[in-house]
Design an enzyme around this catalytic site. Sequence first.
Site, mmCIF file in Angstrom:
data_model
loop_
_atom_site.group_PDB
_atom_site.id
_atom_site.type_symbol
_atom_site.label_atom_id
_atom_site.label_comp_id
_atom_site.label_asym_id
_atom_site.label_seq_id
_atom_site.Cartn_x
_atom_site.Cartn_y
_atom_site.Cartn_z
ATOM 1 N N HIS A 1 0.894 -1.104 -0.093
ATOM 2 C CA HIS A 1 -0.055 -0.077 0.030
ATOM 3 C C HIS A 1 0.899 1.264 -0.038
ATOM 4 O O HIS A 1 2.013 1.114 0.482
ATOM 5 C CB HIS A 1 -0.719 -0.151 1.245
ATOM 6 C CG HIS A 1 -0.116 0.161 2.517
ATOM 7 N ND1 HIS A 1 0.253 -0.972 3.208
ATOM 8 C CD2 HIS A 1 0.276 1.314 3.435
ATOM 9 C CE1 HIS A 1 0.719 -0.632 4.258
ATOM 10 N NE2 HIS A 1 0.874 0.862 4.227
ATOM 11 N N HIS B 1 -5.780 -2.072 4.384
ATOM 12 C CA HIS B 1 -5.912 -1.064 3.573
ATOM 13 C C HIS B 1 -4.819 -1.369 2.281
ATOM 14 O O HIS B 1 -4.022 -2.034 2.427
ATOM 15 C CB HIS B 1 -5.197 0.210 4.403
ATOM 16 C CG HIS B 1 -3.873 0.209 4.891
ATOM 17 N ND1 HIS B 1 -3.527 -0.937 5.387
ATOM 18 C CD2 HIS B 1 -2.936 1.211 5.131
ATOM 19 C CE1 HIS B 1 -2.156 -0.800 5.939
ATOM 20 N NE2 HIS B 1 -1.970 0.681 5.827
ATOM 21 N N HIS C 1 4.566 7.230 2.711
ATOM 22 C CA HIS C 1 5.496 6.054 2.466
ATOM 23 C C HIS C 1 5.103 4.991 1.355
ATOM 24 O O HIS C 1 3.712 4.831 1.283
ATOM 25 C CB HIS C 1 5.538 5.380 3.931
ATOM 26 C CG HIS C 1 4.484 4.649 4.740
ATOM 27 N ND1 HIS C 1 3.823 5.437 5.363
ATOM 28 C CD2 HIS C 1 3.898 3.707 4.274
ATOM 29 C CE1 HIS C 1 2.744 4.554 6.075
ATOM 30 N NE2 HIS C 1 2.782 3.487 5.080
ATOM 31 N N HIS D 1 1.380 -0.252 14.904
ATOM 32 C CA HIS D 1 0.374 0.895 14.699
ATOM 33 C C HIS D 1 -0.870 0.617 15.416
ATOM 34 O O HIS D 1 -1.270 -0.775 15.596
ATOM 35 C CB HIS D 1 0.075 0.667 13.264
ATOM 36 C CG HIS D 1 0.987 1.427 12.248
ATOM 37 N ND1 HIS D 1 1.636 2.419 12.449
ATOM 38 C CD2 HIS D 1 1.582 0.544 11.142
ATOM 39 C CE1 HIS D 1 2.508 2.660 11.509
ATOM 40 N NE2 HIS D 1 2.402 1.608 10.672
ATOM 41 N N TYR E 1 9.601 1.894 9.990
ATOM 42 C CA TYR E 1 9.853 2.902 8.680
ATOM 43 C C TYR E 1 11.160 3.238 8.674
ATOM 44 O O TYR E 1 12.152 3.388 9.671
ATOM 45 C CB TYR E 1 8.993 4.419 9.331
ATOM 46 C CG TYR E 1 7.523 4.317 9.243
ATOM 47 C CD1 TYR E 1 6.797 3.408 8.262
ATOM 48 C CD2 TYR E 1 6.806 4.868 9.993
ATOM 49 C CE1 TYR E 1 5.358 3.485 8.161
ATOM 50 C CE2 TYR E 1 5.412 5.110 9.969
ATOM 51 C CZ TYR E 1 4.597 4.369 9.039
ATOM 52 O OH TYR E 1 3.334 4.475 9.259
ATOM 53 N N GLU F 1 8.112 1.540 4.395
ATOM 54 C CA GLU F 1 7.713 0.756 5.606
ATOM 55 C C GLU F 1 7.684 -0.601 5.141
ATOM 56 O O GLU F 1 7.381 -0.788 3.823
ATOM 57 C CB GLU F 1 6.242 1.050 5.976
ATOM 58 C CG GLU F 1 5.458 -0.056 6.965
ATOM 59 C CD GLU F 1 3.966 0.493 7.099
ATOM 60 O OE1 GLU F 1 3.177 0.458 6.301
ATOM 61 O OE2 GLU F 1 3.766 0.523 8.547
HETATM 62 FE FE LIG Z 1 1.791 1.921 6.119
#
Ligand SMILES: [Fe+2]
Length: 308
Positions: free
Chosen positions: A154, A200, A215, A247, A256, A266
């Site tokens: 993503h 996502h 990112h 997260h 990251y 990431e």
């Molecule tokens: Fe991400």
Amino acid sequence: MKKGVMRPGHVQLRVLDMEEAVKHYRDLMGLIEMHTDASGRVYLKGWTEVDKYSVVLREADSAGMDFMGFKVVDEATLDSLRQELIDFGGLDVQDIPAGDLDGCGRRVRFTAPTGHVFELFATKEQTGKYGVGHHNPEAWPRDLKGMKATRFDHCLLYGDDLDTTYRLFTEVLGFCLAEQVVDPEGNRVAQFLTASMKAHDVAFIKHGEKNKLHHASFFLETWNDVLLAGDLISMTNTSIDIGPTRHGLTHGQTIYFFDPSGNRNEVFAGGDYHYPDHPPVTWDADKLGKAIFYHDRVLNERFLTVLT
Ligand SMILES: [Fe+2]
């Protein structure tokens, strides 16, 4: 996949020095170098990806993202979505001929209200999973390098008009809102959108400027792989942003860091899943620190300001 958009297909990133960039994405992150085209762009993929490539690097004077492409199920779907994009209005829809990216069919390109350039395509050369194929495949190829990133997963993008972009991705492209951050006035300041079961496929955070890349993210198999990625970041003296940590949003286990041009990458493992009947997960904006970095519970300044 309500409207036939399957998954992220590729991202084209601008890099300042191609040789340094290829070392980073191939030798450190473990992407497979597949191809260099006549204009010098380098094509790479994660080893589990079936299409020939998912990352295209283009040497340029500034870092950032040129475009992100999504693969749709077939050419007829590409035609119908092209018309819906035009009917949506205000998107500057362009037709990119087959072969503009080597091995890729025609693409339909549009600029979202956040200023980011996206495209849809239905056809790309398939080379199969690197090293194992799809007939009696072994578990994994034995010559993987570095972090052994399995796939491009993503992008997180910063831009201004989240509301119209939300309508575009949900109404036209059939994405679902998996997660969101909402301010006290009820405005959405972050939106995590999925075309699939993933937490996502693309996410947006509200920001004053258009067309910024936060990112590009790649999937690893385990939390231990995230730890080993952190070790490799130290061994190679690579610039790190934060992690390994978790997260709150999506609950993925993450680290990251930056490529040599300053683009943030990431690598992550785990994370939640989403079905179309799931209500969106909502985080309040006053919990944003915990939503982003679940353990520290505070944002670092770089997260909000270092963009390409
Ligand atoms: Fe991400």
